[in-house]
Design a protein around this motif. Structure first.
Motif, PDB file in Angstrom:
ATOM      1  N   GLU A  29       0.866  -1.180   0.000  1.00  0.00           N
ATOM      2  CA  GLU A  29       0.000   0.000   0.000  1.00  0.00           C
ATOM      3  C   GLU A  29       0.897   1.223   0.000  1.00  0.00           C
ATOM      4  N   GLY A  30       0.913   1.946  -1.106  1.00  0.00           N
ATOM      5  CA  GLY A  30       1.871   3.033  -1.266  1.00  0.00           C
ATOM      6  C   GLY A  30       1.459   4.350  -0.667  1.00  0.00           C
ATOM      7  N   ALA A  31       0.156   4.568  -0.463  1.00  0.00           N
ATOM      8  CA  ALA A  31      -0.352   5.824   0.097  1.00  0.00           C
ATOM      9  C   ALA A  31       0.190   7.041  -0.662  1.00  0.00           C
ATOM     10  N   VAL A  37       6.982   2.022  -3.550  1.00  0.00           N
ATOM     11  CA  VAL A  37       6.226   1.555  -2.386  1.00  0.00           C
ATOM     12  C   VAL A  37       4.840   1.056  -2.764  1.00  0.00           C
ATOM     13  N   SER A  38       4.543   0.994  -4.045  1.00  0.00           N
ATOM     14  CA  SER A  38       3.209   0.593  -4.502  1.00  0.00           C
ATOM     15  C   SER A  38       3.221  -0.661  -5.361  1.00  0.00           C
ATOM     16  N   ALA A  39       4.392  -1.108  -5.816  1.00  0.00           N
ATOM     17  CA  ALA A  39       4.472  -2.230  -6.746  1.00  0.00           C
ATOM     18  C   ALA A  39       4.409  -3.566  -6.015  1.00  0.00           C
ATOM     19  N   ALA A  40       3.718  -4.519  -6.611  1.00  0.00           N
ATOM     20  CA  ALA A  40       3.677  -5.879  -6.085  1.00  0.00           C
ATOM     21  C   ALA A  40       4.908  -6.647  -6.567  1.00  0.00           C
ATOM     22  N   THR A  41       5.349  -7.600  -5.742  1.00  0.00           N
ATOM     23  CA  THR A  41       6.461  -8.473  -6.122  1.00  0.00           C
ATOM     24  C   THR A  41       6.087  -9.921  -5.834  1.00  0.00           C
ATOM     25  N   ALA A  42       6.705 -10.820  -6.562  1.00  0.00           N
ATOM     26  CA  ALA A  42       6.474 -12.246  -6.376  1.00  0.00           C
ATOM     27  C   ALA A  42       7.421 -12.789  -5.319  1.00  0.00           C
ATOM     28  N   THR A  43       6.898 -13.600  -4.409  1.00  0.00           N
ATOM     29  CA  THR A  43       7.745 -14.360  -3.495  1.00  0.00           C
ATOM     30  C   THR A  43       8.024 -15.722  -4.125  1.00  0.00           C
ATOM     31  N   LYS A  44       8.828 -16.521  -3.461  1.00  0.00           N
ATOM     32  CA  LYS A  44       9.141 -17.850  -4.002  1.00  0.00           C
ATOM     33  C   LYS A  44       7.908 -18.744  -4.038  1.00  0.00           C
ATOM     34  N   ALA A  45       6.891 -18.394  -3.239  1.00  0.00           N
ATOM     35  CA  ALA A  45       5.673 -19.209  -3.204  1.00  0.00           C
ATOM     36  C   ALA A  45       4.668 -18.812  -4.284  1.00  0.00           C
ATOM     37  N   ILE A  61      -7.445  -1.755  -3.092  1.00  0.00           N
ATOM     38  CA  ILE A  61      -6.974  -0.660  -2.232  1.00  0.00           C
ATOM     39  C   ILE A  61      -6.802   0.636  -3.026  1.00  0.00           C
ATOM     40  N   GLY A  62      -7.399   0.675  -4.209  1.00  0.00           N
ATOM     41  CA  GLY A  62      -7.411   1.903  -4.991  1.00  0.00           C
ATOM     42  C   GLY A  62      -6.148   2.184  -5.770  1.00  0.00           C
ATOM     43  N   GLN A  63      -5.343   1.156  -6.032  1.00  0.00           N
ATOM     44  CA  GLN A  63      -4.109   1.336  -6.786  1.00  0.00           C
ATOM     45  C   GLN A  63      -4.210   0.649  -8.149  1.00  0.00           C
ATOM     46  N   ASN A  64      -3.648   1.295  -9.167  1.00  0.00           N
ATOM     47  CA  ASN A  64      -3.567   0.692 -10.481  1.00  0.00           C
ATOM     48  C   ASN A  64      -2.580  -0.470 -10.426  1.00  0.00           C
ATOM     49  N   PRO A  65      -2.923  -1.646 -10.953  1.00  0.00           N
ATOM     50  CA  PRO A  65      -1.993  -2.777 -10.897  1.00  0.00           C
ATOM     51  C   PRO A  65      -0.608  -2.424 -11.436  1.00  0.00           C
ATOM     52  N   LEU A  66       0.397  -2.692 -10.612  1.00  0.00           N
ATOM     53  CA  LEU A  66       1.782  -2.342 -10.912  1.00  0.00           C
ATOM     54  C   LEU A  66       2.665  -3.436 -10.334  1.00  0.00           C
ATOM     55  N   PHE A  67       3.543  -3.998 -11.140  1.00  0.00           N
ATOM     56  CA  PHE A  67       4.423  -5.075 -10.708  1.00  0.00           C
ATOM     57  C   PHE A  67       5.880  -4.657 -10.872  1.00  0.00           C
ATOM     58  N   TYR A 231      15.765  -3.445 -11.915  1.00  0.00           N
ATOM     59  CA  TYR A 231      14.419  -3.942 -12.174  1.00  0.00           C
ATOM     60  C   TYR A 231      13.701  -2.945 -13.064  1.00  0.00           C
ATOM     61  N   HIS A 232      12.520  -3.328 -13.504  1.00  0.00           N
ATOM     62  CA  HIS A 232      11.616  -2.369 -14.133  1.00  0.00           C
ATOM     63  C   HIS A 232      10.210  -2.688 -13.662  1.00  0.00           C
ATOM     64  N   TYR A 233       9.326  -1.766 -13.888  1.00  0.00           N
ATOM     65  CA  TYR A 233       7.937  -1.982 -13.534  1.00  0.00           C
ATOM     66  C   TYR A 233       7.138  -2.373 -14.785  1.00  0.00           C
ATOM     67  N   ARG A 234       6.053  -3.075 -14.541  1.00  0.00           N
ATOM     68  CA  ARG A 234       5.032  -3.300 -15.565  1.00  0.00           C
ATOM     69  C   ARG A 234       3.725  -2.764 -15.009  1.00  0.00           C
ATOM     70  N   ILE A 235       3.106  -1.856 -15.742  1.00  0.00           N
ATOM     71  CA  ILE A 235       1.885  -1.222 -15.282  1.00  0.00           C
ATOM     72  C   ILE A 235       0.758  -1.497 -16.264  1.00  0.00           C
ATOM     73  N   GLN A 236      -0.424  -1.710 -15.715  1.00  0.00           N
ATOM     74  CA  GLN A 236      -1.576  -1.991 -16.574  1.00  0.00           C
ATOM     75  C   GLN A 236      -1.961  -0.721 -17.312  1.00  0.00           C
TER      76      GLN A 236
END
Length: 239
Positions: A29-31, A37-45, A61-67, A231-236
């Motif tokens: 949650e980037g606020a 502070v808003s991008a999602a990341t993959a864990t090993k699971a 949570i009101g955020q545009n999907p961002l990885f 890294y880089h981001y991917r945004i919808q």
């Protein structure tokens, strides 16, 4: 450095308002504090086919999907590209032994350690696009942490933030006021933070910068920082 270690370093020194796990994906949650502070990341699971669950969690949570797509995550990158996610802000991760940067102290009265930041620092940051939401990120960071106020001819000219995690001093929000650029302020502030970090037992100094910031990349390379990943981001994007 593995992607997981880099991510943990970012989360400690430039933290989101909150973190939660959704089926192996870390949702931040980037606020309003920016992509980092808003991008999602993959864990090993995490399972690649379940990344839409993370996208939905961000929408909730009101955020545009961002990885955040880190080194080695080529399969995720390809899946996001296939589904219409555009590349945003490729970033280079630089690091250096602290003693390689803490070589010569800045001239007297040019750099001052300050915590909490002064109003004049907030003004310099705000002019550079680093707003109150990002100042809140600094407040959330774990200690030890500090800022540097850079001065030229007794005038506030620049500011920067740093925090230490696992022996690495991560530098963030390095900003020089437009009237004082190309006068060595950035270099002085980085060296001042390196001496601060060295005095607190850090062995490495690190920072992140977008590849598009040609001037900053040239400065960090000239000071002895080495690019070791990124890294880089991917945004919808809208249809």
């Amino acid at each position: 450095m593995t992607p997981e270690i880099l991510t943990s370093l970012i989360d400690a020194t430039w933290p989101a308002k909150s973190l939660r796990d959704v089926s192996g994906w870390t949702i931040r949650e980037g606020a309003g504090g920016g992509s980092r502070v808003s991008a999602a990341t993959a864990t090993k699971a995490a399972k690649l086919e379940e990344y839409p669950l993370a996208a939905n969690a961000m929408r909730d949570i009101g955020q545009n999907p961002l990885f955040m797509v880190r080194a080695g995550e080529d399969t995720l990158d390809a899946a996001l590209e296939r589904d219409g996610y555009a590349i945003k802000d490729p970033v280079t991760y630089y690091t250096a032994p602290v003693e390689k940067i803490a070589t010569e102290r800045p001239p007297a009265v040019t750099c001052f350690e300050v915590w909490p930041p002064l109003a004049t620092q907030a003004e310099i940051w705000d002019a550079g696009g680093i707003d109150d939401a990002r100042l809140a990120v600094m407040e959330r960071a774990e200690s030890p942490k500090t800022t540097i106020l850079g001065r030229v001819h007794d005038t506030p000219a620049g500011t920067a933030f740093a925090a230490i995690h696992d022996g690495v001093a991560m530098l963030h929000a390095i900003e020089t006021a437009s009237a004082f650029r190309r006068q060595g302020v950035g270099r002085h502030m980085i060296r001042a933070l390196a001496f601060w970090a060295q005095g607190r037992g850090a062995t490495q100094v690190a920072l992140l910068v977008t590849k598009a910031n040609v001037g900053a990349n040239a400065l960090y390379t000239s000071m002895g920082f080495t690019p070791v990943g990124g890294y880089h981001y991917r945004i919808q994007t809208e249809d």
